[in-house]
Design a protein around this motif. Structure first.
Motif, PDB file in Angstrom:
ATOM      1  N   PRO A 246     -27.037  23.495  -0.043  1.00  0.00           N
ATOM      2  CA  PRO A 246     -26.255  23.155  -0.971  1.00  0.00           C
ATOM      3  C   PRO A 246     -26.136  21.230  -0.348  1.00  0.00           C
ATOM      4  CG  PRO A 246     -26.073  25.171   0.231  1.00  0.00           C
ATOM      5  CD  PRO A 246     -27.299  25.026   0.145  1.00  0.00           C
ATOM      6  N   GLU A 247     -26.791  21.381   0.944  1.00  0.00           N
ATOM      7  CA  GLU A 247     -26.781  19.932   1.171  1.00  0.00           C
ATOM      8  C   GLU A 247     -27.668  19.074   0.173  1.00  0.00           C
ATOM      9  OE1 GLU A 247     -25.790  23.198   4.250  1.00  0.00           O
ATOM     10  OE2 GLU A 247     -27.662  22.343   3.354  1.00  0.00           O
ATOM     11  N   GLN A 248     -28.009  18.992  -0.613  1.00  0.00           N
ATOM     12  CA  GLN A 248     -28.820  18.891  -1.174  1.00  0.00           C
ATOM     13  C   GLN A 248     -27.989  18.259  -1.845  1.00  0.00           C
ATOM     14  OE1 GLN A 248     -32.573  20.772  -1.729  1.00  0.00           O
ATOM     15  NE2 GLN A 248     -33.615  19.702  -0.166  1.00  0.00           N
ATOM     16  N   ILE A 249     -27.100  19.495  -2.733  1.00  0.00           N
ATOM     17  CA  ILE A 249     -26.378  19.481  -3.289  1.00  0.00           C
ATOM     18  C   ILE A 249     -25.461  18.460  -4.194  1.00  0.00           C
ATOM     19  CG2 ILE A 249     -25.025  20.778  -5.132  1.00  0.00           C
ATOM     20  CD1 ILE A 249     -27.174  22.878  -5.807  1.00  0.00           C
ATOM     21  N   VAL A 250     -25.211  17.937  -2.348  1.00  0.00           N
ATOM     22  CA  VAL A 250     -23.497  17.399  -2.366  1.00  0.00           C
ATOM     23  C   VAL A 250     -24.067  15.757  -2.241  1.00  0.00           C
ATOM     24  CG1 VAL A 250     -21.481  17.151  -1.177  1.00  0.00           C
ATOM     25  CG2 VAL A 250     -21.986  18.702  -1.453  1.00  0.00           C
ATOM     26  N   ALA A 251     -25.188  15.739  -1.315  1.00  0.00           N
ATOM     27  CA  ALA A 251     -25.875  14.422  -1.314  1.00  0.00           C
ATOM     28  C   ALA A 251     -26.295  14.087  -2.370  1.00  0.00           C
ATOM     29  CB  ALA A 251     -27.248  14.352  -0.630  1.00  0.00           C
ATOM     30  N   GLU A 252     -26.470  14.325  -4.005  1.00  0.00           N
ATOM     31  CA  GLU A 252     -26.659  14.151  -5.126  1.00  0.00           C
ATOM     32  C   GLU A 252     -25.452  13.746  -5.211  1.00  0.00           C
ATOM     33  OE1 GLU A 252     -29.216  16.138  -7.756  1.00  0.00           O
ATOM     34  OE2 GLU A 252     -30.680  17.008  -5.850  1.00  0.00           O
ATOM     35  N   VAL A 253     -24.755  13.684  -5.171  1.00  0.00           N
ATOM     36  CA  VAL A 253     -23.646  13.492  -5.516  1.00  0.00           C
ATOM     37  C   VAL A 253     -22.755  11.535  -5.832  1.00  0.00           C
ATOM     38  CG1 VAL A 253     -21.105  13.743  -6.154  1.00  0.00           C
ATOM     39  CG2 VAL A 253     -22.318  15.563  -5.978  1.00  0.00           C
ATOM     40  N   LYS A 254     -22.921  10.611  -6.175  1.00  0.00           N
ATOM     41  CA  LYS A 254     -22.725   9.758  -6.010  1.00  0.00           C
ATOM     42  C   LYS A 254     -21.632   9.083  -6.213  1.00  0.00           C
ATOM     43  CE  LYS A 254     -27.208   8.915  -5.879  1.00  0.00           C
ATOM     44  NZ  LYS A 254     -27.548   9.014  -4.121  1.00  0.00           N
ATOM     45  N   ASP A 255     -20.553   9.388  -7.128  1.00  0.00           N
ATOM     46  CA  ASP A 255     -19.208   9.194  -6.902  1.00  0.00           C
ATOM     47  C   ASP A 255     -18.591  10.145  -7.563  1.00  0.00           C
ATOM     48  OD1 ASP A 255     -16.705   8.167  -6.959  1.00  0.00           O
ATOM     49  OD2 ASP A 255     -16.703   7.004  -8.988  1.00  0.00           O
ATOM     50  N   GLY A 256     -17.630  11.530  -7.215  1.00  0.00           N
ATOM     51  CA  GLY A 256     -17.409  13.047  -7.598  1.00  0.00           C
ATOM     52  C   GLY A 256     -16.428  13.059  -7.043  1.00  0.00           C
ATOM     53  N   ILE A 257     -16.484  14.585  -6.872  1.00  0.00           N
ATOM     54  CA  ILE A 257     -15.849  15.697  -6.384  1.00  0.00           C
ATOM     55  C   ILE A 257     -16.668  17.089  -5.989  1.00  0.00           C
ATOM     56  CG2 ILE A 257     -13.243  14.682  -7.179  1.00  0.00           C
ATOM     57  CD1 ILE A 257     -13.481  17.659  -8.597  1.00  0.00           C
ATOM     58  N   TYR A 258     -16.832  17.635  -5.048  1.00  0.00           N
ATOM     59  CA  TYR A 258     -16.709  18.980  -4.923  1.00  0.00           C
ATOM     60  C   TYR A 258     -16.035  19.955  -4.677  1.00  0.00           C
ATOM     61  CZ  TYR A 258     -19.158  22.156  -1.544  1.00  0.00           C
ATOM     62  OH  TYR A 258     -20.173  23.801  -0.867  1.00  0.00           O
ATOM     63  N   ALA A 259     -16.134  20.796  -5.791  1.00  0.00           N
ATOM     64  CA  ALA A 259     -14.935  22.002  -5.573  1.00  0.00           C
ATOM     65  C   ALA A 259     -14.848  23.269  -5.730  1.00  0.00           C
ATOM     66  CB  ALA A 259     -14.722  21.965  -7.250  1.00  0.00           C
ATOM     67  N   VAL A 260     -14.399  23.847  -4.136  1.00  0.00           N
ATOM     68  CA  VAL A 260     -15.105  25.071  -3.711  1.00  0.00           C
ATOM     69  C   VAL A 260     -14.221  26.290  -4.034  1.00  0.00           C
ATOM     70  CG1 VAL A 260     -16.362  24.666  -2.025  1.00  0.00           C
ATOM     71  CG2 VAL A 260     -14.165  24.479  -1.548  1.00  0.00           C
ATOM     72  N   GLY A 261     -12.822  26.024  -4.795  1.00  0.00           N
ATOM     73  CA  GLY A 261     -11.975  27.454  -4.703  1.00  0.00           C
ATOM     74  C   GLY A 261     -11.133  26.843  -6.075  1.00  0.00           C
ATOM     75  N   PHE A 262     -10.516  27.821  -7.140  1.00  0.00           N
ATOM     76  CA  PHE A 262     -10.106  27.725  -8.034  1.00  0.00           C
ATOM     77  C   PHE A 262      -9.008  28.388  -8.422  1.00  0.00           C
ATOM     78  CE2 PHE A 262     -14.329  25.994  -9.000  1.00  0.00           C
ATOM     79  CZ  PHE A 262     -14.305  25.143  -9.895  1.00  0.00           C
ATOM     80  N   GLY A 263      -7.876  28.399  -8.792  1.00  0.00           N
ATOM     81  CA  GLY A 263      -6.977  28.688  -8.858  1.00  0.00           C
ATOM     82  C   GLY A 263      -6.939  28.902 -10.818  1.00  0.00           C
ATOM     83  N   GLY A 264      -6.190  28.901 -11.822  1.00  0.00           N
ATOM     84  CA  GLY A 264      -5.731  29.638 -12.817  1.00  0.00           C
ATOM     85  C   GLY A 264      -7.286  28.815 -13.797  1.00  0.00           C
TER      86      GLY A 264
END
Length: 473
Positions: free
Chosen positions: A366-384
């Motif tokens: 997971p750390e490697q994946i987040v490190a690949e994001v240059k400009d974006g968001i990390y979403a860990v919870g969803f509603g509808g």
């Protein structure tokens, strides 16, 4: 045959006479069944220090179906009597007409048991359940002075089904369900935010009402609320999105899962229709629907047509290899049923539905994946969320998300929505985590007015080029 199978329903309906009416309704048909159901459920809700709702429901009835080709006749009743059954048989028979069909083979029997047949409502007395809810309320308030409101829900049910087929075979299943949910509202400097957590499955209540279990649930609800309390306005635009493991798999459920149900593909109304054997997702993407996982919310020993549930591979290494099928659509498409024929109750006709739908893990952390994001968001919870089956377009609201710039996790963001379409999003998966997880047991799925319990799951993912709708440019 004996009358024992009907005794759980406490009815005088004779099995032999029931079979005779079913055979009359399905003479010349391709398929059909008599589905009997008894369901009992209980829900207790404590809100803001008071018991706001204490409900107990009990229902029973039958649904009789006769199928010929693409047409199905269906009739149901809350009266488990021969007169009601006779009238239902006459009604369902109208779909068969002059007949001429060849009855489909019966489902293969199974002795597999995926969950207990114990009644979860019997695990604790009413007073114990009420005391547990009050303890949750007091505990959550004591965790942080900013907690201003707590809501806690305990729910449990037991569904008993018996399926009688025209050739005389009988399938039965007893399905428990239990769930605990905690929601908190926090306030600071005039700003209020909320967070919620919960879980359950086809299990008893004992584990859910143990103090160590509900304390962790309350802590998680508070953690999410406090994250949102310091959240900044979400950005807007096309950007890379990292999705957390577990519950974010609900995006797969909506964006891909519904599009892989057999009826939509037989009618060619799905964005995936006609793509069998083709590359529909990035290499490395393998998605399954698996109703055989013990004790999971979406699992079924047998589906609502009597077919044993299966571990069905839908997409393998990015290639579309299977659809989820009930008996009718499988027969019309020349394939085998997959154990996905589901219905909300005896009053509803079965259709292809998901059970536990998830993506297998990859090899990135997971750390490697987040490190690949240059400009974006990390979403860990969803509603509808919602999806248009015909084109796969989806919209999801995030309940917990963070800004990411140059691979670094930043402040939490509020008001983020993810917008895209399933086929494109699956092609744009750039990294797959090694942390595949299933959701905690909170999912429900709606289709054609019917609701059924489901499970979802996935590893951490990196998807390029999703549209993020937010409140900041």
């Amino acid at each position: 045959m004996t009358q024992d199978v009907f005794r759980p329903f406490e009815t005088d309906l004779d099995e032999g006479r029931a079979l005779a009416h079913l055979r009359a309704a399905t003479a010349g048909a391709d398929d059909g069944e008599l589905f009997l159901e008894r369901r009992r459920s209980e829900a207790l809700v404590l809100d803001d220090g008071r018991i706001r709702n204490a409900s107990y429901d009990a229902s029973e009835g039958f649904g009789l179906r006769a199928v010929r080709g693409e047409v199905a006749g269906y009739a149901h009743s809350t009266y488990l009597t021969e007169s009601a059954l006779a009238r239902a048989a006459e009604t369902a028979r109208l779909a068969v007409g002059d007949g001429g069909g060849v009855m489909a083979d019966a489902p293969q029997p199974t002795n597999r048991r995926l969950y207990t047949d114990h009644d979860p409502m019997a695990d604790a007395g009413f007073g114990v359940k009420i005391d547990t809810l009050r303890e949750i309320d007091a505990y959550a308030r004591a965790l942080d002075r900013r907690v201003v409101q707590v809501s806690a829900t305990l729910a449990a049910s037991l569904q008993e089904v018996v399926i009688l087929r025209p050739e005389g075979s009988i399938v039965s299943d007893i399905r428990p369900m239990a769930r605990l949910n905690v929601a908190v509202i926090v306030e600071e400097n005039g700003r209020r935010e909320s967070g919620s957590a919960g879980g359950g499955g086809r299990v008893g209540l004992t584990g859910l009402i143990a103090s160590d279990a509900w304390q962790e649930t309350a802590k998680e609800a508070l953690r999410i609320a406090l994250v949102n309390l310091r959240a900044e306005p979400a950005p807007a635009g096309v950007m890379d999105v990292a999705l957390g493991s577990g519950w974010p798999g609900v995006l797969l459920h909506e964006a891909v899962g519904h599009g892989l149900e057999g009826d939509f593909n037989r009618k060619k109304s799905s964005a995936f229709a006609g793509l069998m054997g083709q590359q529909v997702a990035a290499k490395g993407v393998t998605i399954l629907d698996d109703g055989t996982i013990p004790d999971r919310r979406g699992s079924l020993t047998v589906d609502d047509e009597g077919t044993p549930s299966g571990r069905n591979v839908l997409i393998e290494d990015g290639v579309l290899v299977g659809y989820m099928q009930d008996r009718q659509n499988a027969r019309l498409m020349g394939v085998k049923p997959t154990g996905n024929g589901r219905r909300e109750s005896y009053a509803h006709i079965p259709m292809p539905r998901m059970t536990n739908t998830y993506m297998l893990g990859g090899d990135a952390s997971p750390e490697q994946i987040v490190a690949e994001v240059k400009d974006g968001i990390y979403a860990v919870g969803f509603g509808g969320g919602q999806v248009d089956i015909t084109n796969g377009k989806f919209v999801f609201s995030c309940t917990e998300a963070y800004r990411v710039k140059n691979g670094r996790l930043g402040a939490p963001v509020k008001g983020a929505t993810l917008i895209g379409d399933g086929p494109t999003a699956m092609q744009h998966i750039r990294a797959i985590g090694n942390d595949m997880a299933l959701d905690p047991g909170v999912g429900n799925c709606g289709k054609a007015g019917q609701w059924v319990p489901v499970g979802v799951g996935q590893p951490t993912l990196l998807i390029g080029g999703l549209t993020v709708g937010g409140s900041a440019a």
